[in-house]
Enzyme design. Structure first.
Site, short mmCIF file in Angstrom:
data_model
loop_
_atom_site.label_atom_id
_atom_site.label_comp_id
_atom_site.label_asym_id
_atom_site.label_seq_id
_atom_site.Cartn_x
_atom_site.Cartn_y
_atom_site.Cartn_z
N CYS A 137 -5.46 -4.32 -4.67
CA CYS A 137 -5.25 -2.90 -4.36
C CYS A 137 -6.55 -2.29 -3.88
O CYS A 137 -7.05 -2.64 -2.82
CB CYS A 137 -4.66 -2.18 -5.56
SG CYS A 137 -3.93 -0.59 -5.12
N HIS A 248 0.08 -5.59 -6.73
CA HIS A 248 -0.47 -5.89 -8.06
C HIS A 248 0.20 -7.07 -8.76
O HIS A 248 1.10 -6.87 -9.57
CB HIS A 248 -0.30 -4.66 -8.95
CG HIS A 248 -1.20 -3.53 -8.59
ND1 HIS A 248 -2.37 -3.28 -9.24
CD2 HIS A 248 -1.10 -2.58 -7.63
CE1 HIS A 248 -2.97 -2.23 -8.71
NE2 HIS A 248 -2.21 -1.78 -7.73
N GLU A 250 -0.77 -8.78 -11.24
CA GLU A 250 -0.97 -8.82 -12.70
C GLU A 250 0.11 -8.04 -13.46
O GLU A 250 0.41 -8.35 -14.61
CB GLU A 250 -2.37 -8.33 -13.08
CG GLU A 250 -2.58 -6.84 -13.04
CD GLU A 250 -2.61 -6.28 -11.62
OE1 GLU A 250 -2.62 -7.06 -10.65
OE2 GLU A 250 -2.61 -5.05 -11.48
#
Ligand SMILES: *[C@@H]1O[C@H](CO)[C@@H](O)[C@H](O)[C@H]1NC(C)=O
Ligand SMILES: *[C@@H]1O[C@H](CO)[C@@H](O)[C@H](O)[C@H]1NC(C)=O
Ligand SMILES: *[C@@H]1O[C@H](CO)[C@@H](O)[C@H](O)[C@H]1NC(C)=O
Length: 321
Positions: A137, A248, A250
């Protein structure tokens, strides 16, 4: 309640060192392997009022878990050290992650420190000292600023939306996606596996019009923003082991806020796992090491305790520094 600054995260990859079936000419490629990698995560500046009582910099635990899940340990890197101290840290770590957040990408301390490591990584890789960098990001946005030497970001808002990736023809031959099973590549283009939480990005046109970006990175995927802009969503260095995702990975395994569109399907989890393993595999190719086990142990994130933040941010747990 979570800040819009909640915009970034990180990732992982996997190196294709032994899986390329290219015949090795005369000499065997004794590629170095370091099975005890340590990856640095650059701390992020706290901008959200609700987080300010806890510290000046932070790392969401989701990024730490993500890197750990690939088989690496993590050290947090503070933003208050001298250039000499960062040079010293660089010699000890096997990769670096720029996470998401909200910071000025040219004038902040986050940008200052990132630039130091970026220059060190360029020089090291040029000299055959393999050193990977991952940006998620805002971390990816930062990589584009570092490579282009200017801030090319414009409004590409995709806030709290999960999307499939519009993969380019280069994706199939990329290092990042090379180990992906065919069915997952297909799912990636059809299912909303990537969580987006950003206001700014690089448009495809800007990328293609910029000689520095275009010659440095391969463009692996694009997406369409709320304002209709086509933006760059996944990139990897053509020759440098630098990787960037506007989305993202994660969150797919390590964030659970029901108000946020975090993909948790089996494919979403697999995507996150494979990218984490990929990046750590890249880290294993770095032979940097600490001077001694005591120094290593005291540098690792294990000395810090994350706090529960699920009731006042979009994150479950945060490390503060
Ligand atoms: C996908 O990318 C191509 C160019 O690579 C573009 O022409 C197309 O409009 C994009 N589609 C979507 C849904 O993003
Ligand atoms: C970006 O564009 C969107 C849609 O046009 C708009 O709603 C938003 O306020 C803009 N964001 C910024 C940061 O300029
Ligand atoms: C969040 O939860 C923690 C632990 O349960 C509690 O101590 C804290 O006061 C809560 N914070 C808010 C803002 O509700």
């Amino acid at each position: 309640m979570f800040s819009t600054g909640f915009s970034t995260y990180l990732c992982l990859f996997f190196a294709c060192c032994f899986c390329c079936s290219r015949a090795m000419p005369t000499k065997l490629n004794h590629e170095a392997v370091n099975d005890r990698p340590v990856i640095g995560i650059l701390t992020q500046i706290v901008t959200d009022d609700v987080m300010k009582p806890f510290g000046k910099t932070y790392i969401p635990a989701s990024y730490v878990k993500y890197i750990e899940s690939g088989g690496s340990r993590v050290i947090p890197i503070r933003l208050t050290l001298t250039t000499a101290e960062y040079e010293n840290i660089f010699k000890k770590i096997n990769g670096l992650v720029f996470i998401g957040g909200a910071a000025d990408l040219e004038t902040s301390e986050f940008a200052r420190v990132a630039r130091i490591f970026y220059q060190l990584a360029l020089t090291a890789n040029d000299a055959g000292d393999f050193f990977p960098i991952w940006g998620t990001c805002m971390g990816m946005q930062l990589l584009t600023v570092l490579v282009a030497g200017e801030n090319l970001l414009t409004n590409t808002t995709a806030e709290n939306i999960a999307m499939p990736l519009n993969l380019t023809t280069e994706a199939d031959s990329s290092r990042m996606f090379k180990g992906f099973p065919h069915r997952l590549m297909k799912a990636l283009t059809q299912e909303p596996l990537t969580g987006n939480f950003h206001n700014y990005g690089v448009t495809v046109k800007t990328f293609q019009d910029n000689d520095k970006l275009k010659s440095f990175f391969s463009l692996l995927s694009t997406n369409i923003a709320e304002n209709g802009a086509h933006f760059v969503s996944t990139i990897e260095g053509k020759t440098y082991p630098f990787y960037g995702v506007q989305w993202h990975p994660e969150v797919n395994r390590f964030q659970w806020d029901k108000n946020l569109n975090f993909p948790h399907s089996p494919h979403a989890v697999e995507l996150s796992s494979l990218l984490a393993e990929f990046f750590v595999k890249e880290g294993r190719r770095s032979l940097h090491q600490f001077d001694n086990p005591e120094e290593e142990a005291s540098s690792l994130i294990y000395s810090y305790t994350p706090i529960y933040a699920g009731n006042f941010t979009g994150y479950e747990q945060l490390y503060f520094f």
